[in-house]
Design a protein around this motif. Sequence first.
Motif, PDB file in Angstrom:
ATOM      1  N   VAL A  41       0.837  -1.201   0.000  1.00 53.79           N
ATOM      2  CA  VAL A  41       0.000   0.000   0.000  1.00 53.79           C
ATOM      3  C   VAL A  41       0.873   1.252   0.000  1.00 53.79           C
ATOM      4  CG1 VAL A  41      -1.709   1.337   1.277  1.00 53.79           C
ATOM      5  CG2 VAL A  41      -1.921  -1.162   1.155  1.00 53.79           C
ATOM      6  N   ALA A  42       1.895   1.262   0.846  1.00 58.19           N
ATOM      7  CA  ALA A  42       2.790   2.411   0.909  1.00 58.19           C
ATOM      8  C   ALA A  42       3.489   2.638  -0.428  1.00 58.19           C
ATOM      9  CB  ALA A  42       3.813   2.209   2.018  1.00 58.19           C
ATOM     10  N   ALA A  43       3.904   1.547  -1.063  1.00 56.82           N
ATOM     11  CA  ALA A  43       4.575   1.663  -2.359  1.00 56.82           C
ATOM     12  C   ALA A  43       3.641   2.233  -3.413  1.00 56.82           C
ATOM     13  CB  ALA A  43       5.094   0.295  -2.793  1.00 56.82           C
ATOM     14  N   ARG A  44       2.386   1.768  -3.405  1.00 55.31           N
ATOM     15  CA  ARG A  44       1.419   2.260  -4.390  1.00 55.31           C
ATOM     16  C   ARG A  44       1.116   3.744  -4.158  1.00 55.31           C
ATOM     17  NH1 ARG A  44      -2.003  -0.748  -7.627  1.00 55.31           N
ATOM     18  NH2 ARG A  44      -3.742   0.377  -8.583  1.00 55.31           N
ATOM     19  N   ALA A  45       1.058   4.131  -2.879  1.00 53.85           N
ATOM     20  CA  ALA A  45       0.782   5.532  -2.562  1.00 53.85           C
ATOM     21  C   ALA A  45       2.028   6.408  -2.689  1.00 53.85           C
ATOM     22  CB  ALA A  45       0.231   5.638  -1.143  1.00 53.85           C
ATOM     23  N   GLU A  46       3.190   5.762  -2.862  1.00 54.09           N
ATOM     24  CA  GLU A  46       4.468   6.454  -2.985  1.00 54.09           C
ATOM     25  C   GLU A  46       4.778   7.293  -1.746  1.00 54.09           C
ATOM     26  OE1 GLU A  46       4.069   8.588  -6.673  1.00 54.09           O
ATOM     27  OE2 GLU A  46       4.791   6.877  -7.840  1.00 54.09           O
ATOM     28  N   VAL A  47       4.580   6.646  -0.587  1.00 52.31           N
ATOM     29  CA  VAL A  47       4.894   7.297   0.686  1.00 52.31           C
ATOM     30  C   VAL A  47       5.659   6.311   1.559  1.00 52.31           C
ATOM     31  CG1 VAL A  47       2.845   8.760   0.591  1.00 52.31           C
ATOM     32  CG2 VAL A  47       2.759   6.591   1.825  1.00 52.31           C
ATOM     33  N   SER A  48       6.188   6.803   2.645  1.00 53.86           N
ATOM     34  CA  SER A  48       6.917   5.955   3.580  1.00 53.86           C
ATOM     35  C   SER A  48       5.960   5.002   4.297  1.00 53.86           C
ATOM     36  CB  SER A  48       7.641   6.825   4.609  1.00 53.86           C
ATOM     37  OG  SER A  48       8.119   6.044   5.687  1.00 53.86           O
ATOM     38  N   LEU A  49       6.434   3.778   4.544  1.00 51.37           N
ATOM     39  CA  LEU A  49       5.638   2.776   5.252  1.00 51.37           C
ATOM     40  C   LEU A  49       5.219   3.286   6.629  1.00 51.37           C
ATOM     41  CD1 LEU A  49       4.527  -0.119   5.490  1.00 51.37           C
ATOM     42  CD2 LEU A  49       6.799  -0.829   6.265  1.00 51.37           C
ATOM     43  N   SER A  50       6.063   4.069   7.252  1.00 53.21           N
ATOM     44  CA  SER A  50       5.774   4.564   8.601  1.00 53.21           C
ATOM     45  C   SER A  50       4.533   5.453   8.640  1.00 53.21           C
ATOM     46  CB  SER A  50       6.973   5.341   9.142  1.00 53.21           C
ATOM     47  OG  SER A  50       7.216   6.494   8.344  1.00 53.21           O
ATOM     48  N   LEU A  51       4.164   6.034   7.489  1.00 53.80           N
ATOM     49  CA  LEU A  51       3.004   6.922   7.462  1.00 53.80           C
ATOM     50  C   LEU A  51       1.694   6.160   7.638  1.00 53.80           C
ATOM     51  CD1 LEU A  51       4.018   9.525   4.742  1.00 53.80           C
ATOM     52  CD2 LEU A  51       3.885   9.835   7.215  1.00 53.80           C
ATOM     53  N   ILE A  52       1.685   4.880   7.272  1.00 54.22           N
ATOM     54  CA  ILE A  52       0.488   4.073   7.532  1.00 54.22           C
ATOM     55  C   ILE A  52       0.255   3.983   9.026  1.00 54.22           C
ATOM     56  CG2 ILE A  52      -0.461   1.721   7.447  1.00 54.22           C
ATOM     57  CD1 ILE A  52       0.671   1.436   4.679  1.00 54.22           C
ATOM     58  N   HIS A  53       1.314   3.750   9.776  1.00 49.74           N
ATOM     59  CA  HIS A  53       1.205   3.681  11.231  1.00 49.74           C
ATOM     60  C   HIS A  53       0.899   5.061  11.815  1.00 49.74           C
ATOM     61  CE1 HIS A  53       2.608  -0.481  11.388  1.00 49.74           C
ATOM     62  NE2 HIS A  53       3.417  -0.147  10.392  1.00 49.74           N
ATOM     63  N   TYR A  54       1.419   6.102  11.192  1.00 53.45           N
ATOM     64  CA  TYR A  54       1.181   7.457  11.699  1.00 53.45           C
ATOM     65  C   TYR A  54      -0.292   7.839  11.569  1.00 53.45           C
ATOM     66  CZ  TYR A  54       1.350  12.542  12.058  1.00 53.45           C
ATOM     67  OH  TYR A  54       1.118  13.849  12.423  1.00 53.45           O
ATOM     68  N   TYR A  55      -0.902   7.550  10.403  1.00 55.18           N
ATOM     69  CA  TYR A  55      -2.277   7.965  10.160  1.00 55.18           C
ATOM     70  C   TYR A  55      -3.327   6.953  10.621  1.00 55.18           C
ATOM     71  CZ  TYR A  55      -0.595  11.874   7.357  1.00 55.18           C
ATOM     72  OH  TYR A  55       0.012  13.034   6.953  1.00 55.18           O
ATOM     73  N   PHE A  56      -2.986   5.677  10.590  1.00 55.34           N
ATOM     74  CA  PHE A  56      -3.993   4.648  10.864  1.00 55.34           C
ATOM     75  C   PHE A  56      -3.628   3.702  12.001  1.00 55.34           C
ATOM     76  CE2 PHE A  56      -4.136   5.805   6.348  1.00 55.34           C
ATOM     77  CZ  PHE A  56      -5.435   6.282   6.253  1.00 55.34           C
ATOM     78  N   GLY A  57      -2.428   3.789  12.496  1.00 60.37           N
ATOM     79  CA  GLY A  57      -2.017   2.952  13.611  1.00 60.37           C
ATOM     80  C   GLY A  57      -1.451   1.609  13.213  1.00 60.37           C
ATOM     81  N   SER A  58      -1.982   1.024  12.125  1.00 55.04           N
ATOM     82  CA  SER A  58      -1.563  -0.307  11.686  1.00 55.04           C
ATOM     83  C   SER A  58      -2.228  -0.621  10.352  1.00 55.04           C
ATOM     84  CB  SER A  58      -1.978  -1.364  12.720  1.00 55.04           C
ATOM     85  OG  SER A  58      -3.395  -1.409  12.827  1.00 55.04           O
ATOM     86  N   ARG A  59      -1.846  -1.752   9.761  1.00 60.31           N
ATOM     87  CA  ARG A  59      -2.526  -2.209   8.539  1.00 60.31           C
ATOM     88  C   ARG A  59      -4.000  -2.455   8.825  1.00 60.31           C
ATOM     89  NH1 ARG A  59      -3.488  -7.349   5.422  1.00 60.31           N
ATOM     90  NH2 ARG A  59      -3.334  -8.393   7.435  1.00 60.31           N
ATOM     91  N   GLU A  60      -4.299  -3.002  10.011  1.00 57.78           N
ATOM     92  CA  GLU A  60      -5.683  -3.268  10.388  1.00 57.78           C
ATOM     93  C   GLU A  60      -6.473  -1.956  10.474  1.00 57.78           C
ATOM     94  OE1 GLU A  60      -3.029  -4.490  11.875  1.00 57.78           O
ATOM     95  OE2 GLU A  60      -3.199  -6.612  11.335  1.00 57.78           O
ATOM     96  N   GLY A  61      -5.850  -0.929  11.049  1.00 62.39           N
ATOM     97  CA  GLY A  61      -6.507   0.370  11.141  1.00 62.39           C
ATOM     98  C   GLY A  61      -6.763   0.972   9.773  1.00 62.39           C
ATOM     99  N   LEU A  62      -5.815   0.779   8.857  1.00 66.08           N
ATOM    100  CA  LEU A  62      -5.990   1.252   7.486  1.00 66.08           C
ATOM    101  C   LEU A  62      -7.166   0.539   6.826  1.00 66.08           C
ATOM    102  CD1 LEU A  62      -5.198   2.690   4.858  1.00 66.08           C
ATOM    103  CD2 LEU A  62      -3.534   0.854   4.459  1.00 66.08           C
ATOM    104  N   TYR A  63      -7.238  -0.770   6.999  1.00 65.44           N
ATOM    105  CA  TYR A  63      -8.330  -1.525   6.379  1.00 65.44           C
ATOM    106  C   TYR A  63      -9.685  -1.094   6.931  1.00 65.44           C
ATOM    107  CZ  TYR A  63     -11.215  -5.384   4.742  1.00 65.44           C
ATOM    108  OH  TYR A  63     -12.210  -6.126   4.143  1.00 65.44           O
ATOM    109  N   GLN A  64      -9.742  -0.866   8.231  1.00 65.91           N
ATOM    110  CA  GLN A  64     -10.999  -0.402   8.825  1.00 65.91           C
ATOM    111  C   GLN A  64     -11.400   0.954   8.248  1.00 65.91           C
ATOM    112  OE1 GLN A  64     -10.205  -0.488  13.025  1.00 65.91           O
ATOM    113  NE2 GLN A  64     -10.150  -2.732  13.122  1.00 65.91           N
ATOM    114  N   ALA A  65     -10.424   1.835   8.065  1.00 66.01           N
ATOM    115  CA  ALA A  65     -10.699   3.143   7.473  1.00 66.01           C
ATOM    116  C   ALA A  65     -11.162   3.003   6.027  1.00 66.01           C
ATOM    117  CB  ALA A  65      -9.451   4.024   7.545  1.00 66.01           C
ATOM    118  N   VAL A  66     -10.584   2.044   5.309  1.00 68.99           N
ATOM    119  CA  VAL A  66     -10.990   1.787   3.924  1.00 68.99           C
ATOM    120  C   VAL A  66     -12.425   1.279   3.880  1.00 68.99           C
ATOM    121  CG1 VAL A  66     -10.637   0.213   1.973  1.00 68.99           C
ATOM    122  CG2 VAL A  66      -8.691   1.435   2.944  1.00 68.99           C
TER     123      VAL A  66
END
Length: 224
Positions: A41-66
């Motif tokens: 996901v980070a690669a597709r968005a062209e951002v740092s992997l750490s930003l997923i944790h910054y904005y959503f807390g985890s991959r699970e948090g990202l999926y819930q937001a999606v």
Amino acid sequence: MMTKSLNRRRTDGDATRERLLEAGGELFAADGYATTTAKAVAARAEVSLSLIHYYFGSREGLYQAVLIEAHRRLVDLDDLRRIAESSLSATAKLRAMIGGLVRQATRRQLGWHIHVLAKEVFAPSGHFPVLFQAEVIAKLSIVKQILSDITAIPADDPALVRCVVSVVAPCTMLLLGARGAPGPLDQTRRMPRKVVITHLHSFAIAGLGAIASEHGRRDQVPSR
């Protein structure tokens, strides 16, 4: 100067979060929750992997937001409230609600939100309760009130809960058919929208009328 800088950071942050939601939505829609990695996901968005944790807390948090964003794109709460608070009759409000779902299902190009929700239905990830609390409860309450206004059955009556299922299920199946399933679902979604909307609305009104009569609430539900 500090205010402008702060606003700029907020704007950039919103844009980054949106890019992650879009990238996540596209990948979860294509590959499913189980096989989609945060790194991808980070690669597709062209951002740092750490930003997923910054904005959503985890991959699970990202999926819930999606999931939440997907449901908002399918049925927007503000749109639903506008229908409910309009001067339309209750039966016309139901038609407007059905019309919105049919238009989603009959688009030529479907957004990732429909595929994400369909995958969650067919292969539950365990995150649906979060979606239910965040989005479904409020929308369900509005739908129940519209059906209650049509049938005069109290919104908390179990019979009205069954009515919600009976009204929403055909629209849900049509959305699932939008993913390319052959047969009657695909045939129906290729029919003129007005024809499909009228059919589903008429079918729903007839069923609601039968249940209202059974409960002695009303001799007849108006067709319009």
